[in-house]
Motif scaffolding. Structure first.
Motif, PDB file in Angstrom:
ATOM      1  N   ILE A 130       0.874  -1.025  -0.095  1.00  0.00           N
ATOM      2  CA  ILE A 130      -0.097  -0.089  -0.096  1.00  0.00           C
ATOM      3  C   ILE A 130       0.837   1.364   0.066  1.00  0.00           C
ATOM      4  N   ALA A 131       1.908   1.110   0.775  1.00  0.00           N
ATOM      5  CA  ALA A 131       2.776   2.116   1.103  1.00  0.00           C
ATOM      6  C   ALA A 131       3.434   2.764  -0.431  1.00  0.00           C
ATOM      7  N   ALA A 132       4.026   1.642  -1.059  1.00  0.00           N
ATOM      8  CA  ALA A 132       4.520   1.830  -2.256  1.00  0.00           C
ATOM      9  C   ALA A 132       3.663   2.202  -3.444  1.00  0.00           C
ATOM     10  N   LEU A 215       4.843  -6.758  -3.643  1.00  0.00           N
ATOM     11  CA  LEU A 215       4.959  -6.276  -5.109  1.00  0.00           C
ATOM     12  C   LEU A 215       3.397  -6.187  -5.765  1.00  0.00           C
ATOM     13  N   HIS A 216       2.766  -7.490  -5.362  1.00  0.00           N
ATOM     14  CA  HIS A 216       1.311  -7.900  -6.021  1.00  0.00           C
ATOM     15  C   HIS A 216       0.371  -6.635  -5.387  1.00  0.00           C
ATOM     16  N   THR A 217       0.419  -6.247  -4.315  1.00  0.00           N
ATOM     17  CA  THR A 217      -0.415  -5.121  -3.705  1.00  0.00           C
ATOM     18  C   THR A 217       0.004  -3.798  -4.120  1.00  0.00           C
ATOM     19  N   ARG A 218       1.411  -3.627  -4.523  1.00  0.00           N
ATOM     20  CA  ARG A 218       1.845  -2.461  -5.299  1.00  0.00           C
ATOM     21  C   ARG A 218       1.087  -2.063  -6.353  1.00  0.00           C
ATOM     22  N   GLU A 219       1.335  -3.114  -7.226  1.00  0.00           N
ATOM     23  CA  GLU A 219       0.636  -2.886  -8.509  1.00  0.00           C
ATOM     24  C   GLU A 219      -0.854  -2.692  -8.452  1.00  0.00           C
ATOM     25  N   LYS A 220      -1.515  -3.452  -7.881  1.00  0.00           N
ATOM     26  CA  LYS A 220      -2.861  -3.194  -7.360  1.00  0.00           C
ATOM     27  C   LYS A 220      -3.305  -1.949  -6.938  1.00  0.00           C
ATOM     28  N   MET A 221      -2.506  -1.302  -6.215  1.00  0.00           N
ATOM     29  CA  MET A 221      -2.906   0.022  -5.369  1.00  0.00           C
ATOM     30  C   MET A 221      -2.719   0.983  -6.565  1.00  0.00           C
ATOM     31  N   ILE A 222      -1.715   0.870  -7.492  1.00  0.00           N
ATOM     32  CA  ILE A 222      -1.326   1.940  -8.524  1.00  0.00           C
ATOM     33  C   ILE A 222      -2.634   1.968  -9.427  1.00  0.00           C
ATOM     34  N   ASP A 223      -3.016   0.694  -9.690  1.00  0.00           N
ATOM     35  CA  ASP A 223      -4.013   0.570 -10.658  1.00  0.00           C
ATOM     36  C   ASP A 223      -5.491   1.239 -10.078  1.00  0.00           C
ATOM     37  N   ILE A 224      -5.692   1.088  -8.663  1.00  0.00           N
ATOM     38  CA  ILE A 224      -6.940   1.698  -8.008  1.00  0.00           C
ATOM     39  C   ILE A 224      -6.682   3.166  -8.046  1.00  0.00           C
ATOM     40  N   MET A 225      -5.358   3.597  -7.634  1.00  0.00           N
ATOM     41  CA  MET A 225      -5.348   5.001  -7.538  1.00  0.00           C
ATOM     42  C   MET A 225      -5.469   5.976  -8.731  1.00  0.00           C
ATOM     43  N   GLU A 226      -5.604   5.275  -9.995  1.00  0.00           N
ATOM     44  CA  GLU A 226      -5.486   5.842 -11.189  1.00  0.00           C
ATOM     45  C   GLU A 226      -7.167   5.803 -11.688  1.00  0.00           C
ATOM     46  N   GLU A 227      -8.272   5.131 -11.013  1.00  0.00           N
ATOM     47  CA  GLU A 227      -9.474   4.954 -11.212  1.00  0.00           C
ATOM     48  C   GLU A 227      -9.920   6.276 -11.033  1.00  0.00           C
ATOM     49  N   GLU A 228     -11.295   6.327 -11.706  1.00  0.00           N
ATOM     50  CA  GLU A 228     -11.866   7.811 -11.893  1.00  0.00           C
ATOM     51  C   GLU A 228     -12.742   8.055 -10.520  1.00  0.00           C
ATOM     52  N   TYR A 229     -13.138   7.161  -9.850  1.00  0.00           N
ATOM     53  CA  TYR A 229     -13.829   7.443  -8.550  1.00  0.00           C
ATOM     54  C   TYR A 229     -12.632   7.733  -7.527  1.00  0.00           C
ATOM     55  N   ARG A 240      -5.792  10.972   2.083  1.00  0.00           N
ATOM     56  CA  ARG A 240      -5.200   9.745   1.460  1.00  0.00           C
ATOM     57  C   ARG A 240      -5.571   8.493   2.517  1.00  0.00           C
ATOM     58  N   PHE A 241      -5.547   8.629   3.584  1.00  0.00           N
ATOM     59  CA  PHE A 241      -6.284   7.750   4.824  1.00  0.00           C
ATOM     60  C   PHE A 241      -7.650   7.434   4.341  1.00  0.00           C
ATOM     61  N   SER A 242      -8.473   8.352   4.110  1.00  0.00           N
ATOM     62  CA  SER A 242      -9.973   8.086   3.917  1.00  0.00           C
ATOM     63  C   SER A 242     -10.164   7.301   2.616  1.00  0.00           C
ATOM     64  N   ILE A 243      -9.264   7.703   1.689  1.00  0.00           N
ATOM     65  CA  ILE A 243      -9.368   7.199   0.151  1.00  0.00           C
ATOM     66  C   ILE A 243      -9.164   5.758   0.427  1.00  0.00           C
ATOM     67  N   ILE A 244      -8.155   5.301   0.962  1.00  0.00           N
ATOM     68  CA  ILE A 244      -7.617   4.028   1.337  1.00  0.00           C
ATOM     69  C   ILE A 244      -8.682   3.206   1.885  1.00  0.00           C
ATOM     70  N   ARG A 245      -9.184   3.750   3.115  1.00  0.00           N
ATOM     71  CA  ARG A 245     -10.124   3.228   3.944  1.00  0.00           C
ATOM     72  C   ARG A 245     -11.533   2.792   3.401  1.00  0.00           C
ATOM     73  N   HIS A 246     -11.852   3.903   2.909  1.00  0.00           N
ATOM     74  CA  HIS A 246     -13.434   3.872   2.031  1.00  0.00           C
ATOM     75  C   HIS A 246     -13.414   3.220   0.417  1.00  0.00           C
TER      76      HIS A 246
END
Length: 335
Positions: A130-132, A215-229, A240-246
């Motif tokens: 998540i941090a990466a 590494l797997h969580t990092r790639e998934k986190m990068i994809d999610i952070m680029e989503e429109e929502y 950032r904490f609220s975005i990760i949590r919700h």
């Protein structure tokens, strides 16, 4: 309780159990074939070279009959399989005890080791990933990614030897091996002693297990952070904490859980090497001793039990998918 609502889940569990039983039978057959083709003579391993040289032909024939070496392989397997499903795994040639008793003790030792490493590697890998992903391209991402790639290419036994040399030989703050202090009665062993002996093997397994999930969580986190929502949530001024949590956590957890339970096989494979290096009396070390000593009953029992552990982990991961994500639960009902 609406049974029809969960009929799809029950059907899936039933099919998975049948598949697991079929795979366990296949594992037992393959393991039996490999053990039968082993060049290790079980009689020589059982009584030793001196005992074999002094044994009469009559006693040797009795031992061959006892081990079933004179019976056809198919009949030998069916006899073993019949006894196995009845709960009789045979007797260990090395430990001179029932296989079930040996596996029971070794399995508990290995479970403590693997469970500790599995939990720590999962928590650390998930957090690092998540941090990466959150700080992509920054120094923290480069450090975590570099560490993960380095650890992923590091042999388990080499890392175990390095940690053993650093913490046990040079610094002398942790014991060299075993699961209890040498020369101490079992009744006198404290929890602190057990934890102290467990720490270094568990640390080795945890360090190795962190890489993949990070590494797997990092790639998934990068994809999610680029989503429109996610971009919309940022535009609304959410932290950032609220975005990760919700928004991000649930989407990251699904693949991470599957990968974590699938890593049971990797952790078990690593524990075989770690237990050898640290002389930790677990299931992996017993499997190596059984293989080198021609202890076919113990080796077959460990192979089946280990396969059942891995298959159960994969089944639990798939079931947790439905618990965490309602869409998958609904899909299983209508599927």
């Amino acid at each position: 309780m609406n049974i029809r609502k969960y009929s799809g889940i029950y059907r899936y569990i039933g099919k998975s159990i049948v598949k697991m039983i079929s795979l366990l039978i296949a594992v037992s057959i393959l393991s039996f074939i490999l053990v039968s083709l082993s060049p290790v003579d079980p009689i020589r391993a059982y009584i030793g070279e001196v005992g074999l040289a002094n044994m009469s032909a009559e006693n040797l024939a009795k031992l061959e009959a006892y081990f079933g070496l004179n019976t056809p392989p198919l009949e030998r397997y069916l006899n073993w399989f019949t006894d196995f499903i009845r709960g009789n795994m045979g007797s260990s040639l090395i430990y001179r005890q029932p296989v079930a008793s040996v596996i029971g003790v070794k399995f508990m030792n290995s479970m403590v080791l693997m469970a500790t490493a599995w939990i720590f590697s999962g928590i650390l890998g998930f957090t690092f990933g998540i941090a990466a992903g959150l700080y992509r391209g920054q120094w923290i991402d480069k450090v975590i990614k570099g560490y993960s790639l380095l650890i992923a290419s590091t042999p388990t036994f080499w890392l175990a030897l390095v940690l053993l040399m650093i913490f046990s030989v040079w610094l002398q703050i942790l014991p060299i091996g075993l699961s209890v202090p040498i020369g101490v009665n079992a009744a006198e062993v404290s929890i602190f002693d057990s934890i102290k002996h467990l720490l270094l093997p568990a640390l080795t397994l945890s360090v190795i297990g962190v890489a993949n999930i990070t590494l797997h969580t990092r790639e998934k986190m990068i994809d999610i952070m680029e989503e429109e929502y996610i971009l919309f949530a940022k535009a609304r001024g959410k932290s950032r904490f609220s975005i990760i949590r919700h928004h991000a956590l649930r989407n990251i957890m699904l693949p991470a859980i599957t990968l974590q339970f699938a890593s049971i096989s990797e952790i078990f494979g690593g524990s075989v090497l770690v237990e050898q290096v640290f002389s930790y009396p677990g299931l992996g070390k017993a499997a190596v001793s059984a293989g080198l000593g021609g202890d076919a009953p113990l080796l077959l029992g460990i192979a089946v039990i280990s396969a059942a552990l891995v298959f159960t982990g994969n089944l639990i991961a798939n079931l947790l998918y439905g618990v965490i994500d309602p869409r998958i639960r609904r899909g299983s009902v209508h599927g």
